[in-house]
Scaffold this motif. Sequence first.
Motif, PDB file in Angstrom:
ATOM      1  N   ASP A  62       0.822  -1.212   0.000  1.00  0.00           N
ATOM      2  CA  ASP A  62       0.000   0.000   0.000  1.00  0.00           C
ATOM      3  C   ASP A  62       0.857   1.264   0.000  1.00  0.00           C
ATOM      4  N   SER A  63       2.015   1.190   0.642  1.00  0.00           N
ATOM      5  CA  SER A  63       2.864   2.374   0.780  1.00  0.00           C
ATOM      6  C   SER A  63       3.467   2.836  -0.543  1.00  0.00           C
ATOM      7  N   VAL A  64       3.483   1.976  -1.547  1.00  0.00           N
ATOM      8  CA  VAL A  64       4.104   2.346  -2.828  1.00  0.00           C
ATOM      9  C   VAL A  64       3.121   2.318  -3.984  1.00  0.00           C
ATOM     10  N   LYS A  65       1.923   1.873  -3.723  1.00  0.00           N
ATOM     11  CA  LYS A  65       0.923   1.777  -4.793  1.00  0.00           C
ATOM     12  C   LYS A  65       0.709   3.143  -5.413  1.00  0.00           C
ATOM     13  N   ASP A  66       0.592   3.172  -6.723  1.00  0.00           N
ATOM     14  CA  ASP A  66       0.395   4.395  -7.521  1.00  0.00           C
ATOM     15  C   ASP A  66       1.659   5.230  -7.658  1.00  0.00           C
ATOM     16  N   ARG A  67       2.755   4.820  -7.033  1.00  0.00           N
ATOM     17  CA  ARG A  67       4.032   5.514  -7.220  1.00  0.00           C
ATOM     18  C   ARG A  67       5.074   4.615  -7.875  1.00  0.00           C
ATOM     19  N   PHE A  68       5.034   3.324  -7.565  1.00  0.00           N
ATOM     20  CA  PHE A  68       6.002   2.375  -8.092  1.00  0.00           C
ATOM     21  C   PHE A  68       5.337   1.468  -9.121  1.00  0.00           C
ATOM     22  N   THR A  69       6.123   1.031 -10.099  1.00  0.00           N
ATOM     23  CA  THR A  69       5.624   0.089 -11.099  1.00  0.00           C
ATOM     24  C   THR A  69       6.649  -1.010 -11.309  1.00  0.00           C
ATOM     25  N   ILE A  70       6.210  -2.248 -11.155  1.00  0.00           N
ATOM     26  CA  ILE A  70       7.073  -3.396 -11.438  1.00  0.00           C
ATOM     27  C   ILE A  70       6.761  -3.906 -12.832  1.00  0.00           C
ATOM     28  N   SER A  71       7.797  -4.289 -13.550  1.00  0.00           N
ATOM     29  CA  SER A  71       7.607  -4.840 -14.888  1.00  0.00           C
ATOM     30  C   SER A  71       8.735  -5.826 -15.162  1.00  0.00           C
ATOM     31  N   ARG A  72       8.593  -6.574 -16.211  1.00  0.00           N
ATOM     32  CA  ARG A  72       9.637  -7.530 -16.555  1.00  0.00           C
ATOM     33  C   ARG A  72       9.778  -7.620 -18.062  1.00  0.00           C
ATOM     34  N   GLU A  73      10.979  -7.965 -18.477  1.00  0.00           N
ATOM     35  CA  GLU A  73      11.280  -8.157 -19.889  1.00  0.00           C
ATOM     36  C   GLU A  73      11.929  -9.526 -19.992  1.00  0.00           C
ATOM     37  N   ASN A  74      11.116 -10.521 -20.282  1.00  0.00           N
ATOM     38  CA  ASN A  74      11.604 -11.900 -20.254  1.00  0.00           C
ATOM     39  C   ASN A  74      12.706 -12.154 -21.277  1.00  0.00           C
ATOM     40  N   ALA A  75      12.678 -11.453 -22.373  1.00  0.00           N
ATOM     41  CA  ALA A  75      13.714 -11.650 -23.385  1.00  0.00           C
ATOM     42  C   ALA A  75      15.081 -11.198 -22.884  1.00  0.00           C
ATOM     43  N   LYS A  76      15.081 -10.325 -21.862  1.00  0.00           N
ATOM     44  CA  LYS A  76      16.339  -9.827 -21.303  1.00  0.00           C
ATOM     45  C   LYS A  76      16.602 -10.377 -19.906  1.00  0.00           C
ATOM     46  N   ASN A  77      15.765 -11.320 -19.452  1.00  0.00           N
ATOM     47  CA  ASN A  77      15.927 -11.906 -18.109  1.00  0.00           C
ATOM     48  C   ASN A  77      16.018 -10.829 -17.032  1.00  0.00           C
ATOM     49  N   THR A  78      15.206  -9.815 -17.156  1.00  0.00           N
ATOM     50  CA  THR A  78      15.318  -8.664 -16.263  1.00  0.00           C
ATOM     51  C   THR A  78      13.957  -8.236 -15.740  1.00  0.00           C
ATOM     52  N   VAL A  79      13.941  -7.861 -14.464  1.00  0.00           N
ATOM     53  CA  VAL A  79      12.760  -7.268 -13.852  1.00  0.00           C
ATOM     54  C   VAL A  79      13.123  -5.850 -13.417  1.00  0.00           C
ATOM     55  N   TYR A  80      12.158  -4.953 -13.509  1.00  0.00           N
ATOM     56  CA  TYR A  80      12.395  -3.547 -13.218  1.00  0.00           C
ATOM     57  C   TYR A  80      11.470  -3.072 -12.100  1.00  0.00           C
ATOM     58  N   LEU A  81      11.910  -2.024 -11.435  1.00  0.00           N
ATOM     59  CA  LEU A  81      11.053  -1.319 -10.482  1.00  0.00           C
ATOM     60  C   LEU A  81      11.205   0.168 -10.756  1.00  0.00           C
ATOM     61  N   GLN A  82      10.184   0.734 -11.374  1.00  0.00           N
ATOM     62  CA  GLN A  82      10.166   2.170 -11.631  1.00  0.00           C
ATOM     63  C   GLN A  82       9.587   2.854 -10.400  1.00  0.00           C
ATOM     64  N   MET A  83      10.358   3.758  -9.822  1.00  0.00           N
ATOM     65  CA  MET A  83       9.958   4.426  -8.594  1.00  0.00           C
ATOM     66  C   MET A  83       9.814   5.923  -8.851  1.00  0.00           C
ATOM     67  N   ASN A  84       8.610   6.422  -8.726  1.00  0.00           N
ATOM     68  CA  ASN A  84       8.325   7.838  -8.930  1.00  0.00           C
ATOM     69  C   ASN A  84       7.858   8.471  -7.625  1.00  0.00           C
ATOM     70  N   SER A  85       7.888   9.789  -7.596  1.00  0.00           N
ATOM     71  CA  SER A  85       7.432  10.542  -6.416  1.00  0.00           C
ATOM     72  C   SER A  85       8.057   9.991  -5.135  1.00  0.00           C
ATOM     73  N   LEU A  86       9.357   9.813  -5.178  1.00  0.00           N
ATOM     74  CA  LEU A  86      10.048   9.195  -4.051  1.00  0.00           C
ATOM     75  C   LEU A  86       9.985  10.073  -2.807  1.00  0.00           C
ATOM     76  N   LYS A  87       9.925   9.398  -1.662  1.00  0.00           N
ATOM     77  CA  LYS A  87       9.846  10.059  -0.368  1.00  0.00           C
ATOM     78  C   LYS A  87      11.031   9.630   0.495  1.00  0.00           C
ATOM     79  N   PRO A  88      11.394  10.445   1.471  1.00  0.00           N
ATOM     80  CA  PRO A  88      12.506  10.036   2.349  1.00  0.00           C
ATOM     81  C   PRO A  88      12.269   8.674   3.004  1.00  0.00           C
TER      82      PRO A  88
END
Length: 124
Positions: A62-88
């Motif tokens: 709940d603390s990161v919902k609507d600010r963070f996005t998880i995604s993956r690119e299976n062709a690159k064997n990689t998972v990402y975490l896009q973090m926006n509106s970061l807080k201390p």
Amino acid sequence: QVQLVESGGGLVQAGGSLRLSCARSGPTFSSYAMGWFRQAPGKEREFVAAISRSGGSTDYADSVKDRFTISRENAKNTVYLQMNSLKPEDTAVYYCATSGAGGPYRRATAYSKWGQGTQVTVSS
């Protein structure tokens, strides 16, 4: 042997953005659910986000919902975490982890392999 290597951490001002990456070595990346967790100093490791093996299902704390996005690119064997509106309070070491089939999973015990972590520091 499966290895997870995170990258993309750093120092950012409050309100800024970072994108974390986690590269997973070994075969059949697309067969495994993936997750991100974090641990702040003096606190327990906590769930951040998770994604199913196909990428069709995601889950967020709940603390990161609507600010963070998880995604993956299976062709690159990689998972990402896009973090926006970061807080201390997002300051922590961020870990990626790999699980079995199915998912996404919130509980840390569902994950069998963990990366070494990457530091994210958000200044106020």
